[in-house]
Design a protein around this motif. Structure first.
Motif, PDB file in Angstrom:
ATOM      1  N   THR A 261      38.972  44.158  25.087  1.00  0.00           N
ATOM      2  CA  THR A 261      39.549  44.338  26.339  1.00  0.00           C
ATOM      3  C   THR A 261      38.511  44.978  27.572  1.00  0.00           C
ATOM      4  O   THR A 261      37.763  45.799  27.237  1.00  0.00           O
ATOM      5  CB  THR A 261      40.698  45.347  26.104  1.00  0.00           C
ATOM      6  N   GLU A 262      38.731  44.761  28.557  1.00  0.00           N
ATOM      7  CA  GLU A 262      37.895  45.113  29.567  1.00  0.00           C
ATOM      8  C   GLU A 262      38.791  45.846  30.843  1.00  0.00           C
ATOM      9  O   GLU A 262      39.829  45.548  30.938  1.00  0.00           O
ATOM     10  CB  GLU A 262      37.009  43.922  30.307  1.00  0.00           C
ATOM     11  N   TYR A 263      37.955  46.852  31.687  1.00  0.00           N
ATOM     12  CA  TYR A 263      38.670  47.375  32.523  1.00  0.00           C
ATOM     13  C   TYR A 263      37.818  47.475  33.895  1.00  0.00           C
ATOM     14  O   TYR A 263      36.598  47.437  33.960  1.00  0.00           O
ATOM     15  CB  TYR A 263      38.922  48.687  32.448  1.00  0.00           C
ATOM     16  N   GLN A 264      38.291  47.370  35.167  1.00  0.00           N
ATOM     17  CA  GLN A 264      37.858  47.760  36.434  1.00  0.00           C
ATOM     18  C   GLN A 264      38.381  49.163  36.734  1.00  0.00           C
ATOM     19  O   GLN A 264      39.697  49.016  37.300  1.00  0.00           O
ATOM     20  CB  GLN A 264      38.003  46.563  37.486  1.00  0.00           C
ATOM     21  N   TRP A 265      37.503  49.910  37.107  1.00  0.00           N
ATOM     22  CA  TRP A 265      37.970  51.377  37.645  1.00  0.00           C
ATOM     23  C   TRP A 265      37.283  51.563  38.723  1.00  0.00           C
ATOM     24  O   TRP A 265      35.985  51.201  39.142  1.00  0.00           O
ATOM     25  CB  TRP A 265      37.578  52.339  36.548  1.00  0.00           C
TER      26      TRP A 265
ATOM     27  N   LYS B 260      39.800  58.643  38.516  1.00  0.00           N
ATOM     28  CA  LYS B 260      39.696  57.062  38.451  1.00  0.00           C
ATOM     29  C   LYS B 260      40.777  56.234  38.578  1.00  0.00           C
ATOM     30  O   LYS B 260      41.710  56.832  38.204  1.00  0.00           O
ATOM     31  CB  LYS B 260      38.789  56.923  37.102  1.00  0.00           C
ATOM     32  N   PHE B 261      40.596  55.253  39.165  1.00  0.00           N
ATOM     33  CA  PHE B 261      41.834  54.526  39.483  1.00  0.00           C
ATOM     34  C   PHE B 261      41.609  53.102  38.966  1.00  0.00           C
ATOM     35  O   PHE B 261      40.655  52.577  39.401  1.00  0.00           O
ATOM     36  CB  PHE B 261      41.933  54.579  41.074  1.00  0.00           C
ATOM     37  N   LYS B 262      42.661  52.721  38.136  1.00  0.00           N
ATOM     38  CA  LYS B 262      42.428  51.273  37.600  1.00  0.00           C
ATOM     39  C   LYS B 262      42.834  50.266  38.604  1.00  0.00           C
ATOM     40  O   LYS B 262      43.856  50.153  38.911  1.00  0.00           O
ATOM     41  CB  LYS B 262      43.264  51.326  36.433  1.00  0.00           C
ATOM     42  N   LEU B 263      41.772  49.385  38.707  1.00  0.00           N
ATOM     43  CA  LEU B 263      41.993  48.220  39.606  1.00  0.00           C
ATOM     44  C   LEU B 263      42.628  47.028  38.906  1.00  0.00           C
ATOM     45  O   LEU B 263      43.320  46.476  39.521  1.00  0.00           O
ATOM     46  CB  LEU B 263      40.721  47.751  40.303  1.00  0.00           C
ATOM     47  N   ALA B 264      42.232  46.747  37.675  1.00  0.00           N
ATOM     48  CA  ALA B 264      42.601  45.654  36.959  1.00  0.00           C
ATOM     49  C   ALA B 264      42.035  45.966  35.412  1.00  0.00           C
ATOM     50  O   ALA B 264      41.090  46.703  35.088  1.00  0.00           O
ATOM     51  CB  ALA B 264      41.943  44.194  37.673  1.00  0.00           C
ATOM     52  N   HIS B 265      42.721  45.125  34.688  1.00  0.00           N
ATOM     53  CA  HIS B 265      42.135  44.943  33.060  1.00  0.00           C
ATOM     54  C   HIS B 265      42.325  43.465  32.815  1.00  0.00           C
ATOM     55  O   HIS B 265      42.978  42.687  33.441  1.00  0.00           O
ATOM     56  CB  HIS B 265      43.345  45.672  32.383  1.00  0.00           C
ATOM     57  N   LYS B 266      41.428  43.217  31.719  1.00  0.00           N
ATOM     58  CA  LYS B 266      41.343  41.944  31.206  1.00  0.00           C
ATOM     59  C   LYS B 266      41.526  41.905  29.708  1.00  0.00           C
ATOM     60  O   LYS B 266      40.790  42.585  29.054  1.00  0.00           O
ATOM     61  CB  LYS B 266      40.039  40.929  31.452  1.00  0.00           C
ATOM     62  N   ARG B 267      42.733  41.379  28.982  1.00  0.00           N
ATOM     63  CA  ARG B 267      43.000  41.468  27.768  1.00  0.00           C
ATOM     64  C   ARG B 267      42.004  40.697  27.140  1.00  0.00           C
ATOM     65  O   ARG B 267      41.253  39.779  27.579  1.00  0.00           O
ATOM     66  CB  ARG B 267      44.503  41.052  27.670  1.00  0.00           C
ATOM     67  N   ALA B 268      41.734  41.112  25.765  1.00  0.00           N
ATOM     68  CA  ALA B 268      40.788  40.629  24.921  1.00  0.00           C
ATOM     69  C   ALA B 268      41.012  39.330  24.679  1.00  0.00           C
ATOM     70  O   ALA B 268      40.057  38.456  24.759  1.00  0.00           O
ATOM     71  CB  ALA B 268      40.664  41.391  23.823  1.00  0.00           C
TER      72      ALA B 268
ATOM     73  N   GLN C  24      42.758  43.318  44.077  1.00  0.00           N
ATOM     74  CA  GLN C  24      42.343  44.535  43.739  1.00  0.00           C
ATOM     75  C   GLN C  24      41.831  45.567  44.830  1.00  0.00           C
ATOM     76  O   GLN C  24      41.729  46.563  45.091  1.00  0.00           O
ATOM     77  CB  GLN C  24      40.932  44.389  42.887  1.00  0.00           C
ATOM     78  N   ARG C  25      41.237  44.701  45.947  1.00  0.00           N
ATOM     79  CA  ARG C  25      40.650  45.454  47.092  1.00  0.00           C
ATOM     80  C   ARG C  25      41.934  45.852  47.877  1.00  0.00           C
ATOM     81  O   ARG C  25      42.008  46.942  48.282  1.00  0.00           O
ATOM     82  CB  ARG C  25      39.752  44.352  47.728  1.00  0.00           C
ATOM     83  N   LYS C  26      42.950  45.263  48.021  1.00  0.00           N
ATOM     84  CA  LYS C  26      44.307  45.812  48.568  1.00  0.00           C
ATOM     85  C   LYS C  26      44.396  46.855  47.926  1.00  0.00           C
ATOM     86  O   LYS C  26      45.026  48.040  48.519  1.00  0.00           O
ATOM     87  CB  LYS C  26      45.243  44.570  48.484  1.00  0.00           C
ATOM     88  N   HIS C  27      44.679  47.009  46.722  1.00  0.00           N
ATOM     89  CA  HIS C  27      45.241  48.259  45.827  1.00  0.00           C
ATOM     90  C   HIS C  27      44.221  49.456  46.141  1.00  0.00           C
ATOM     91  O   HIS C  27      44.429  50.558  46.383  1.00  0.00           O
ATOM     92  CB  HIS C  27      45.256  47.829  44.476  1.00  0.00           C
ATOM     93  N   LEU C  28      42.969  49.030  46.092  1.00  0.00           N
ATOM     94  CA  LEU C  28      41.925  50.211  46.271  1.00  0.00           C
ATOM     95  C   LEU C  28      41.882  50.750  47.889  1.00  0.00           C
ATOM     96  O   LEU C  28      42.095  51.915  47.767  1.00  0.00           O
ATOM     97  CB  LEU C  28      40.411  49.547  46.405  1.00  0.00           C
TER      98      LEU C  28
ATOM     99  N   GLN D 210      44.678  50.853  49.817  1.00  0.00           N
ATOM    100  CA  GLN D 210      46.054  51.618  49.590  1.00  0.00           C
ATOM    101  C   GLN D 210      45.712  53.044  48.920  1.00  0.00           C
ATOM    102  O   GLN D 210      45.946  53.900  49.479  1.00  0.00           O
ATOM    103  CB  GLN D 210      47.169  51.095  49.030  1.00  0.00           C
ATOM    104  N   PHE D 211      45.117  52.901  47.833  1.00  0.00           N
ATOM    105  CA  PHE D 211      44.658  54.233  46.878  1.00  0.00           C
ATOM    106  C   PHE D 211      43.759  55.045  47.987  1.00  0.00           C
ATOM    107  O   PHE D 211      44.109  56.352  48.216  1.00  0.00           O
ATOM    108  CB  PHE D 211      43.944  53.729  45.703  1.00  0.00           C
ATOM    109  N   LEU D 212      42.764  54.681  48.633  1.00  0.00           N
ATOM    110  CA  LEU D 212      42.105  55.398  49.565  1.00  0.00           C
ATOM    111  C   LEU D 212      42.753  55.969  50.525  1.00  0.00           C
ATOM    112  O   LEU D 212      42.498  57.104  51.012  1.00  0.00           O
ATOM    113  CB  LEU D 212      40.826  54.618  49.991  1.00  0.00           C
ATOM    114  N   LYS D 213      43.406  55.221  51.321  1.00  0.00           N
ATOM    115  CA  LYS D 213      44.298  55.721  52.570  1.00  0.00           C
ATOM    116  C   LYS D 213      45.379  56.790  51.744  1.00  0.00           C
ATOM    117  O   LYS D 213      45.196  57.849  52.731  1.00  0.00           O
ATOM    118  CB  LYS D 213      45.267  54.572  52.905  1.00  0.00           C
ATOM    119  N   ASP D 214      45.881  56.587  50.838  1.00  0.00           N
ATOM    120  CA  ASP D 214      47.035  57.608  50.194  1.00  0.00           C
ATOM    121  C   ASP D 214      45.837  59.022  49.949  1.00  0.00           C
ATOM    122  O   ASP D 214      46.126  60.093  50.123  1.00  0.00           O
ATOM    123  CB  ASP D 214      47.669  57.350  48.754  1.00  0.00           C
TER     124      ASP D 214
END
Length: 186
Positions: free
Chosen positions: A90-94, A118-126, A138-142, A144-148
């Motif tokens: 399993t992988e993660y983008q933080w 650390k903020f989870k942007l995405a994961h990839k199941r094994a 992912q960029r849109k969520h990031l 929004q996270f930064l604006k908040d």
């Protein structure tokens, strides 16, 4: 007499057939946090890791801005319970926002401490080839996270004063609004 023996035998047999507890069930169970539904570690729980000798590289790109990269293997303190957590692969983008405090100790050494979020942007199941969110999402969520996060930083900080092991501490805190419910922030 035969009935008592039969009941006793049934009870012993039932005890012997107790299934092993599925330690991954709690991890994989759907949970709620506010309006969000999630799986994985329960809010408020944590991990403790040791990091192997890592490779930290930094390049100065403006008078006050540096680009950093860091690569290392991290290892859990203790051992994960059998069948708990996500499958191997399993992988993660933080995205990490961190405060680093560095102090020069001598010509070649610095002590350094980092604290942050650390903020989870995405994961990839094994067993999947695709990420849970594509790069534009992912960029849109990031964003929004930064604006908040910026909105939280612009709020008036909360003064903190407390004593711990006979020593008085003073400072200020900025609550993370996503962790607040009923005027209590965690």
């Amino acid at each position: 007499m035969a009935t008592a023996t039969k009941e006793k035998t049934v009870k012993i047999t039932a005890k012997n057939k107790v299934a092993k507890k599925d330690l991954s069930a709690g991890y994989n169970r759907y949970k709620k946090f506010g309006k969000a539904q999630y799986t994985g570690m329960q809010i408020g729980r944590g991990h403790h890791w040791h990091y192997d000798e890592g490779d930290w590289k930094e390049t100065k790109i403006t008078p006050d801005l540096w680009e950093i990269s860091y690569a290392v293997t991290k290892r859990r303190v203790g051992h994960a319970p059998e069948n708990s957590g996500v499958p191997v692969g399993t992988e993660y983008q933080w995205y990490i926002i961190s405060h680093q405090h560095a102090k020069k100790l001598n010509a070649n050494d610095y002590s350094t401490e980092m604290t942050g979020l650390k903020f989870k942007l995405a994961h990839k199941r094994a067993d999947k080839a695709a990420w849970s969110a594509k790069a534009p999402t992912q960029r849109k969520h990031l964003v929004q996270f930064l604006k908040d996060f910026i909105a939280q930083l612009e709020k008036e900080p909360i003064p903190l004063e407390f004593e711990y092991e006979g020593k008085a501490y003073q400072g200020e805190g900025i609550p993370i609004s996503a962790t607040c419910a009923d005027d209590v922030c965690y």
